[in-house]
Design a protein around this motif. Structure first.
Motif, PDB file in Angstrom:
ATOM      1  N   PHE A 165       0.861  -1.186   0.000  1.00  0.00           N
ATOM      2  CA  PHE A 165       0.000   0.000   0.000  1.00  0.00           C
ATOM      3  C   PHE A 165       0.894   1.232   0.000  1.00  0.00           C
ATOM      4  O   PHE A 165       1.892   1.275   0.705  1.00  0.00           O
ATOM      5  CB  PHE A 165      -0.892   0.013   1.246  1.00  0.00           C
ATOM      6  N   THR A 166       0.535   2.221  -0.807  1.00  0.00           N
ATOM      7  CA  THR A 166       1.284   3.472  -0.819  1.00  0.00           C
ATOM      8  C   THR A 166       0.345   4.598  -1.210  1.00  0.00           C
ATOM      9  O   THR A 166      -0.772   4.352  -1.685  1.00  0.00           O
ATOM     10  CB  THR A 166       2.510   3.399  -1.768  1.00  0.00           C
ATOM     11  N   ASP A 167       0.789   5.819  -1.012  1.00  0.00           N
ATOM     12  CA  ASP A 167      -0.012   6.975  -1.400  1.00  0.00           C
ATOM     13  C   ASP A 167       0.907   8.110  -1.816  1.00  0.00           C
ATOM     14  O   ASP A 167       2.115   8.062  -1.611  1.00  0.00           O
ATOM     15  CB  ASP A 167      -0.951   7.411  -0.279  1.00  0.00           C
ATOM     16  N   ALA A 168       0.302   9.138  -2.416  1.00  0.00           N
ATOM     17  CA  ALA A 168       1.067  10.301  -2.858  1.00  0.00           C
ATOM     18  C   ALA A 168       0.105  11.414  -3.217  1.00  0.00           C
ATOM     19  O   ALA A 168      -1.091  11.181  -3.429  1.00  0.00           O
ATOM     20  CB  ALA A 168       1.942   9.958  -4.062  1.00  0.00           C
ATOM     21  N   GLU A 169       0.643  12.622  -3.296  1.00  0.00           N
ATOM     22  CA  GLU A 169      -0.164  13.793  -3.653  1.00  0.00           C
ATOM     23  C   GLU A 169      -0.443  13.880  -5.150  1.00  0.00           C
ATOM     24  O   GLU A 169      -1.491  14.363  -5.551  1.00  0.00           O
ATOM     25  CB  GLU A 169       0.529  15.075  -3.183  1.00  0.00           C
ATOM     26  N   LYS A 213       3.258   6.864  -8.916  1.00  0.00           N
ATOM     27  CA  LYS A 213       3.930   5.872  -9.764  1.00  0.00           C
ATOM     28  C   LYS A 213       5.337   5.575  -9.249  1.00  0.00           C
ATOM     29  O   LYS A 213       5.758   4.424  -9.215  1.00  0.00           O
ATOM     30  CB  LYS A 213       3.971   6.352 -11.215  1.00  0.00           C
ATOM     31  N   LYS A 214       6.057   6.618  -8.834  1.00  0.00           N
ATOM     32  CA  LYS A 214       7.389   6.415  -8.255  1.00  0.00           C
ATOM     33  C   LYS A 214       7.301   5.605  -6.961  1.00  0.00           C
ATOM     34  O   LYS A 214       8.107   4.699  -6.729  1.00  0.00           O
ATOM     35  CB  LYS A 214       8.057   7.763  -7.985  1.00  0.00           C
ATOM     36  N   ASN A 215       6.313   5.938  -6.117  1.00  0.00           N
ATOM     37  CA  ASN A 215       6.147   5.228  -4.852  1.00  0.00           C
ATOM     38  C   ASN A 215       5.783   3.768  -5.067  1.00  0.00           C
ATOM     39  O   ASN A 215       6.229   2.894  -4.319  1.00  0.00           O
ATOM     40  CB  ASN A 215       5.092   5.908  -3.983  1.00  0.00           C
ATOM     41  N   ILE A 216       4.983   3.488  -6.081  1.00  0.00           N
ATOM     42  CA  ILE A 216       4.623   2.100  -6.400  1.00  0.00           C
ATOM     43  C   ILE A 216       5.881   1.330  -6.795  1.00  0.00           C
ATOM     44  O   ILE A 216       6.101   0.206  -6.327  1.00  0.00           O
ATOM     45  CB  ILE A 216       3.562   2.046  -7.521  1.00  0.00           C
ATOM     46  N   GLN A 217       6.713   1.913  -7.631  1.00  0.00           N
ATOM     47  CA  GLN A 217       7.949   1.231  -8.041  1.00  0.00           C
ATOM     48  C   GLN A 217       8.851   0.959  -6.848  1.00  0.00           C
ATOM     49  O   GLN A 217       9.396  -0.143  -6.714  1.00  0.00           O
ATOM     50  CB  GLN A 217       8.681   2.056  -9.098  1.00  0.00           C
ATOM     51  N   GLU A 218       9.002   1.931  -5.950  1.00  0.00           N
ATOM     52  CA  GLU A 218       9.824   1.728  -4.754  1.00  0.00           C
ATOM     53  C   GLU A 218       9.231   0.657  -3.846  1.00  0.00           C
ATOM     54  O   GLU A 218       9.961  -0.178  -3.312  1.00  0.00           O
ATOM     55  CB  GLU A 218       9.970   3.039  -3.991  1.00  0.00           C
ATOM     56  N   ALA A 219       7.911   0.694  -3.668  1.00  0.00           N
ATOM     57  CA  ALA A 219       7.250  -0.283  -2.795  1.00  0.00           C
ATOM     58  C   ALA A 219       7.430  -1.699  -3.329  1.00  0.00           C
ATOM     59  O   ALA A 219       7.655  -2.639  -2.558  1.00  0.00           O
ATOM     60  CB  ALA A 219       5.762   0.057  -2.658  1.00  0.00           C
TER      61      ALA A 219
END
Length: 70
Positions: free
Chosen positions: A26-30, A36-42
Motif C-alpha cells: 500500500f502506498t499513497d502520494a499527492e 507511480k514512483k512510490n509504487i515502483q519503490e514499494a
C-alpha cells in the motif's frame, strides 16, 4: 510473478492511494507521478528475491460516484 495489479483511488483528503491485489503493498502520494514512483519503490522493497519481482504493474483506477435518486 510477472505482473501485479494495483487499485488506484482518489483519497478523500486529496492525492491518491494504491493497494496491490494479492500482496500486502500500500502506498499513497499527492500527485499521480509521485504515486507511480512510490509504487515502483514499494515493489522493490516488498520482494526480497529479484526473481519474484513483477516486471509489469497494472494500475486500475477506481472512481466512486454518488448519484442522488429523485
Amino acid at each position: 510473478m510477472k505482473e501485479i495489479v494495483f487499485l488506484i483511488n482518489e483519497a478523500e483528503e486529496g492525492g491518491f492511494t494504491a493497494q496491490a491485489l494479492g500482496e500486502s503493498i500500500f502506498t499513497d502520494a499527492e500527485t499521480m507521478n509521485d504515486l507511480k514512483k512510490n509504487i515502483q519503490e514499494a515493489i522493490k522493497f516488498h520482494f526480497d528475491n529479484p526473481a519474484d519481482k513483477p516486471k509489469i504493474a497494472h494500475l486500475h483506477f477506481v472512481k466512486d460516484e454518488v448519484l442522488a435518486i429523485v
